[in-house]
Write an enzyme that holds these catalytic residues in place. Structure first.
Site: not given
Ligand code: EPU
Length: 423
Positions: A22-23, A117, A122, A310, A402
């Site tokens: 998915k991701n 969420c 986030r 995850d 999802r």
């Molecule tokens: N963060 C910031 N600023 C930003 C972006 C992120 O502070 O601008 C922080 C976040 O709050 C968190 C950390 O950085 O503490 C890591 O977040 P990341 O940005 O890596 O998460 P994401 O890219 O929004 C993806 C996956 C998530 C998974 C995370 C971490 C997708 C669609 N989502 O989210 O997947 O948990 O990486 O590996 O790719 C799931 O599939 O259930 C899911 C939540």
């Protein structure tokens, strides 16, 4: 809305197939906005999140059709739009990664901020920081990100944040940089296999990217990208969930097919410490060898190649029945512990102490009505329900839909008693 009923304690046996990631699929679908040529993407899981992404793409000027065998065909309808509506972006964070490609291709975009969420705040500051570094003018107004640039310009940037690298910020900035003028170097880029898969997809389209899968990405901008036919990697989180399920059931009769174990080394290592041996044959089938008495472990999540956040909830579901004291800390999402109360409702003994969850192993869980708070918490509750004595009812099932393709069907094929009922 449906609820899921599980009659626990059934003996499971057989093969279970892992779907496409998915991701990886979500940003790759968004990346097709970078070309006017048609693309074919294979191994796309049919999920609520991929359907939302497809709806978003249609609103941005693409025709998208599902073909046979989890394939999607994407082509341009000649009417590109730069507007990503709140209704679509707010339901799923992955959709925010249309911002980078829209900006790179069209030079302007208006994209809704994604919602917060239950797993944490986030923010998107790193996404915006990276795009600004490429020369974009960005304002946030009335819940929307308004971004403009004539042609983005390559630069040297640091993209790490307080919690390490960011998966989707790296994806967004990389997608914007592939069409920028000159060279972009991203330091502290996310190394997750999903980011590497996106880099492979972009490379197949004609992008020039070095350092894929490492924290230093070097991107040399090109003028144009072409359409491609591409296969998405297997879902490592789904595969990890199945491995943890087999261990939680103390079951050596489940064969996991179609996964890539090299994406799960932190899990394999932790399982070894707990007394579970994971092996792979030449065909890539994964076998889980577990004994009745497992050892308690301490798990801390980190960005890849660390233990994935995850899989944290599912790991905790396993810990609930390991004799002794196990400890979980989430360094990626420090507040991702909504499943603790629900697992406790099923008889687990978990205490949240500061940023840790301390799990005192119990003899067995018992079925109970529970509520799924987020996607991975839902998977943990399904695992708990399958191992528990008695009947478990899981409500707010849309979270599970999802992110897990046909999970109830796949588990039924193994012999699980699991079915849906209308609430
Ligand atoms: N963060 C910031 N600023 C930003 C972006 C992120 O502070 O601008 C922080 C976040 O709050 C968190 C950390 O950085 O503490 C890591 O977040 P990341 O940005 O890596 O998460 P994401 O890219 O929004 C993806 C996956 C998530 C998974 C995370 C971490 C997708 C669609 N989502 O989210 O997947 O948990 O990486 O590996 O790719 C799931 O599939 O259930 C899911 C939540």
């Amino acid at each position: 809305m449906d609820k899921l009923i599980i009659e626990g304690g059934k003996f499971l046996k057989g093969e279970i197939m892992v779907s496409g990631s998915k991701n990886a699929a979500l940003p790759i679908i968004a990346a097709t906005l970078l070309t006017d040529e048609p693309c074919v993407i294979r191994n796309v899981p049919r999920l609520m999140d991929t359907s939302t992404m497809i709806r978003l793409l249609k609103s941005l000027g693409k025709d998208v059709e599902w073909g046979k065998d989890n394939k999607i065909l994407i082509s341009s309808n000649g009417k590109p739009s730069d507007f990503a509506d709140y209704k679509l972006v707010s339901t799923m964070r992955g959709s925010f990664c249309v911002l980078g490609p829209l900006l790179g291709k069209l030079g302007h975009a208006k994209v809704s901020l994604p919602g917060g969420c239950v797993i944490g705040v986030r923010p998107v500051d790193l996404h915006l920081k990276g795009l600004r570094a490429l020369g974009a003018k960005i304002e946030v107004e009335a819940g929307y990100v308004l971004a403009k640039a004539n042609r983005l310009k390559g630069t040297h940037m640091y993209l790490g944040g307080g919690f390490g690298s960011s998966v989707l910020a790296t994806a967004n900035v990389m997608m914007a940089a592939v069409l920028a003028e000159g060279e972009t170097i991203i330091e502290s880029a996310a190394c997750e296999p999903e980011v590497e898969d996106l880099a492979d997809f972009l490379t197949a389209m004609g992008a020039r990217i070095k350092g894929k899968g490492s924290p230093r990405l070097i991107i040399t901008g090109v003028k144009k990208l072409k359409g491609v036919n591409y296969q998405i990697i297997p879902d490592r989180i789904e595969a990890g969930t199945f491995i943890l399920l087999a261990a939680a059931l103390r079951n050596n009769n489940i064969v996991i097919k179609g996964a890539n174990l090299s994406h799960l080394m932190a899990l394999v290592d932790k399982m070894k410490e707990a007394g579970v041996k994971i092996t792979e044959n030449n065909e890539g089938d994964i076998f889980v060898k577990t004994s009745k008495n497992l050892k308690p472990v301490t798990v801390t999540t980190y960005p890849y190649p660390g233990f994935p956040t995850d899989l944290q909830a599912q790991m905790m579901a396993l810990m609930t029945t390991i004799d002794g004291i196990s400890v979980v800390t989430d360094r990626v999402y420090p507040d991702r512990f909504m499943h603790v109360a629900e697992l406790n409702r099923m008889g687990a003994n978990i205490k949240k102490e500061g940023s840790n969850a301390v799990v005192h192993g119990v003899k067995h869980l018992s079925g109970a009505p529970v509520v799924a708070s987020d996607l991975r918490a839902s998977a943990a509750l399904v695992m708990a329900g399958l191992t528990a004595k008695g009947k478990t009812e899981i409500r707010r099932l849309y979270h599970l839909d999802r992110g897990y393709e046909n999970l109830d069907k796949k588990l039924t094929q193994l012999g699980a008693k699991i079915y849906r009922e209308k609430e």
